[in-house]
Design a protein around this motif. Structure first.
Motif, mmCIF file in Angstrom:
data_model
loop_
_atom_site.group_PDB
_atom_site.id
_atom_site.type_symbol
_atom_site.label_atom_id
_atom_site.label_comp_id
_atom_site.label_asym_id
_atom_site.label_seq_id
_atom_site.Cartn_x
_atom_site.Cartn_y
_atom_site.Cartn_z
ATOM 1 N N HIS A 1 10.780 -13.372 -2.879
ATOM 2 C CA HIS A 1 10.523 -12.120 -2.097
ATOM 3 C C HIS A 1 9.632 -10.954 -3.816
ATOM 4 C CE1 HIS A 1 12.458 -11.193 1.312
ATOM 5 N NE2 HIS A 1 13.038 -12.391 1.323
ATOM 6 N N VAL A 2 9.727 -11.440 -5.126
ATOM 7 C CA VAL A 2 9.300 -11.266 -6.177
ATOM 8 C C VAL A 2 7.963 -11.181 -6.536
ATOM 9 C CG1 VAL A 2 9.408 -11.235 -8.644
ATOM 10 C CG2 VAL A 2 11.688 -10.650 -8.045
ATOM 11 N N THR A 3 7.410 -12.756 -6.666
ATOM 12 C CA THR A 3 5.784 -13.282 -5.830
ATOM 13 C C THR A 3 5.473 -12.273 -4.837
ATOM 14 O OG1 THR A 3 7.104 -15.547 -6.691
ATOM 15 C CG2 THR A 3 4.633 -14.876 -6.052
ATOM 16 N N MET A 4 6.107 -12.690 -3.706
ATOM 17 C CA MET A 4 5.190 -11.602 -2.313
ATOM 18 C C MET A 4 5.043 -10.221 -3.435
ATOM 19 S SD MET A 4 6.244 -11.486 1.169
ATOM 20 C CE MET A 4 7.415 -10.568 1.483
ATOM 21 N N LEU A 5 6.403 -9.440 -3.816
ATOM 22 C CA LEU A 5 5.424 -8.073 -3.314
ATOM 23 C C LEU A 5 4.945 -7.736 -4.934
ATOM 24 C CD1 LEU A 5 9.847 -6.637 -3.326
ATOM 25 C CD2 LEU A 5 7.812 -6.188 -2.229
ATOM 26 N N ASN A 6 4.944 -8.955 -6.180
ATOM 27 C CA ASN A 6 3.887 -8.735 -6.717
ATOM 28 C C ASN A 6 2.430 -8.787 -6.254
ATOM 29 O OD1 ASN A 6 5.729 -8.034 -9.264
ATOM 30 N ND2 ASN A 6 5.686 -10.135 -8.794
ATOM 31 N N LEU A 7 2.403 -10.082 -5.186
ATOM 32 C CA LEU A 7 0.550 -9.749 -5.161
ATOM 33 C C LEU A 7 0.248 -8.693 -3.727
ATOM 34 C CD1 LEU A 7 0.562 -13.388 -3.870
ATOM 35 C CD2 LEU A 7 -0.299 -12.682 -5.183
ATOM 36 N N LEU A 8 1.543 -8.664 -3.338
ATOM 37 C CA LEU A 8 1.387 -7.056 -2.201
ATOM 38 C C LEU A 8 0.687 -6.010 -3.394
ATOM 39 C CD1 LEU A 8 4.359 -7.102 0.056
ATOM 40 C CD2 LEU A 8 1.656 -7.225 0.789
ATOM 41 N N ARG A 9 1.682 -5.660 -4.986
ATOM 42 C CA ARG A 9 1.625 -4.644 -5.570
ATOM 43 C C ARG A 9 -0.214 -5.025 -6.253
ATOM 44 N NH1 ARG A 9 6.543 -5.386 -7.628
ATOM 45 N NH2 ARG A 9 8.306 -3.614 -6.978
ATOM 46 N N ASP A 10 -0.831 -5.973 -6.351
ATOM 47 C CA ASP A 10 -1.884 -5.840 -6.925
ATOM 48 C C ASP A 10 -2.874 -5.681 -5.827
ATOM 49 O OD1 ASP A 10 -0.926 -7.614 -9.434
ATOM 50 O OD2 ASP A 10 -1.606 -9.251 -8.678
ATOM 51 N N LEU A 11 -2.480 -5.972 -4.481
ATOM 52 C CA LEU A 11 -3.382 -6.004 -3.462
ATOM 53 C C LEU A 11 -3.492 -4.592 -3.675
ATOM 54 C CD1 LEU A 11 -5.066 -6.532 -0.879
ATOM 55 C CD2 LEU A 11 -2.653 -6.614 0.862
ATOM 56 N N TRP A 12 -2.261 -3.818 -3.030
ATOM 57 C CA TRP A 12 -2.109 -2.104 -3.185
ATOM 58 C C TRP A 12 -3.690 -1.811 -4.330
ATOM 59 C CZ3 TRP A 12 3.180 -2.498 -2.536
ATOM 60 C CH2 TRP A 12 3.969 -2.717 -1.475
ATOM 61 N N ARG A 13 -3.025 -1.745 -6.126
ATOM 62 C CA ARG A 13 -4.047 -1.793 -6.984
ATOM 63 C C ARG A 13 -5.808 -1.546 -5.881
ATOM 64 N NH1 ARG A 13 -0.251 -4.441 -9.990
ATOM 65 N NH2 ARG A 13 1.626 -2.586 -10.563
ATOM 66 N N ARG A 14 -5.297 -3.111 -6.191
ATOM 67 C CA ARG A 14 -7.626 -3.703 -5.839
ATOM 68 C C ARG A 14 -8.389 -2.251 -4.570
ATOM 69 N NH1 ARG A 14 -5.512 -8.514 -5.952
ATOM 70 N NH2 ARG A 14 -5.475 -9.282 -3.455
ATOM 71 N N ARG A 15 -7.138 -2.231 -3.563
ATOM 72 C CA ARG A 15 -7.620 -1.168 -2.663
ATOM 73 C C ARG A 15 -7.562 0.171 -3.675
ATOM 74 N NH1 ARG A 15 -4.643 -3.412 2.460
ATOM 75 N NH2 ARG A 15 -5.315 -5.226 3.464
ATOM 76 N N ARG A 16 -7.172 0.582 -3.992
ATOM 77 C CA ARG A 16 -6.426 1.829 -4.722
ATOM 78 C C ARG A 16 -7.927 2.130 -5.279
ATOM 79 N NH1 ARG A 16 -5.626 7.171 -3.286
ATOM 80 N NH2 ARG A 16 -5.428 8.105 -5.156
ATOM 81 N N ARG A 17 -8.037 1.525 -6.108
ATOM 82 C CA ARG A 17 -9.318 1.398 -6.663
ATOM 83 C C ARG A 17 -10.575 0.796 -6.454
ATOM 84 N NH1 ARG A 17 -9.673 -1.815 -12.458
ATOM 85 N NH2 ARG A 17 -9.385 0.378 -13.297
ATOM 86 N N GLU A 18 -10.254 0.690 -5.508
ATOM 87 C CA GLU A 18 -12.139 0.925 -4.407
ATOM 88 C C GLU A 18 -12.170 2.120 -3.866
ATOM 89 O OE1 GLU A 18 -11.343 -2.285 -1.781
ATOM 90 O OE2 GLU A 18 -11.613 -3.437 -2.713
ATOM 91 N N GLN A 19 -10.721 2.549 -3.254
ATOM 92 C CA GLN A 19 -10.715 3.524 -2.621
ATOM 93 C C GLN A 19 -11.122 5.210 -3.956
ATOM 94 O OE1 GLN A 19 -7.089 4.312 -0.888
ATOM 95 N NE2 GLN A 19 -7.737 3.035 0.576
ATOM 96 N N ASP A 20 -10.644 4.959 -5.049
ATOM 97 C CA ASP A 20 -11.054 5.838 -6.056
ATOM 98 C C ASP A 20 -12.731 5.525 -6.434
ATOM 99 O OD1 ASP A 20 -9.060 6.865 -6.339
ATOM 100 O OD2 ASP A 20 -7.708 5.357 -7.594
ATOM 101 N N TYR A 21 -12.949 4.623 -6.378
ATOM 102 C CA TYR A 21 -14.825 3.998 -6.805
ATOM 103 C C TYR A 21 -15.866 4.759 -5.614
ATOM 104 C CZ TYR A 21 -18.812 1.913 -8.104
ATOM 105 O OH TYR A 21 -20.292 1.505 -8.032
#
Length: 172
Positions: free
Chosen positions: A64-84
């Motif tokens: 669960h910790v690994t999966m949640l960390n991967l999801l956080r990384d995905l959200w961060r990438r998506r958020r950065r793309e949206q901001d850009y």
């Protein structure tokens, strides 16, 4: 297969569906991405060389910790793309340059164009270009890793960049 990998494999077989459902819920219904995240979670855990010391029975917490960390990384990438993309869309007209390819396309589109062009290049040129652009390796490191002369790597990098610029101008 050692004991920890067997435990993890059994856990994957038993809990895969519930993990996919949880990830789908967290991704607001994006089931395909959720399945990718769950698979990546287990592949990542299976690739850890010291898994025996980190895995306790049951493996619920580490999965669960690994999966949640991967999801956080995905959200961060998506958020950065949206901001850009938002930054490009709201920039004042005087900041736009007519020949600036990056102001026309989003980061995702540029990545797709890059991958399309790399797939059509000579494999040695594409490999050198990918190592330099994507992996951000300097020419000296690429030269050592591929066991090529420094100047050969420079020439292939120059040829690849030339092809890439030409392709990007035509594509955009």
């Amino acid at each position: 297969m050692d004991e920890s990998r067997a435990i993890l494999t059994e856990y994957y077989a038993a809990e895969r569906q519930s993990l996919v459902e949880e990830a789908t819920r967290l991704l607001h219904g994006d089931r395909m991405t959720a399945e990718d995240v769950v698979q990546t979670t287990f592949l990542k855990l299976l690739s850890i060389p010291t898994l025996n010391s980190q895995l306790s029975t049951p493996p619920f917490a580490i999965v669960h910790v690994t999966m949640l960390n991967l999801l956080r990384d995905l959200w961060r990438r998506r958020r950065r793309e949206q901001d850009y993309e938002h930054q490009l869309a709201t920039a004042p007209p005087w900041m736009h340059q007519a020949d600036d390819v990056f102001s026309v396309c989003s980061a995702r589109q540029i990545t797709e164009l890059l991958e399309q062009r790399l797939a059509r290049m000579d494999s040695t040129v594409a490999r050198v270009l990918r190592m330099n652009i994507v992996e951000e390796k300097p020419v000296s490191e690429i030269s050592d890793e591929l066991q090529m002369k420094y100047k050969t790597v420079e020439n292939r990098l120059q040829a690849g960049r030339r092809q890439l610029r030409s392709y990007m101008r035509r594509a955009v």
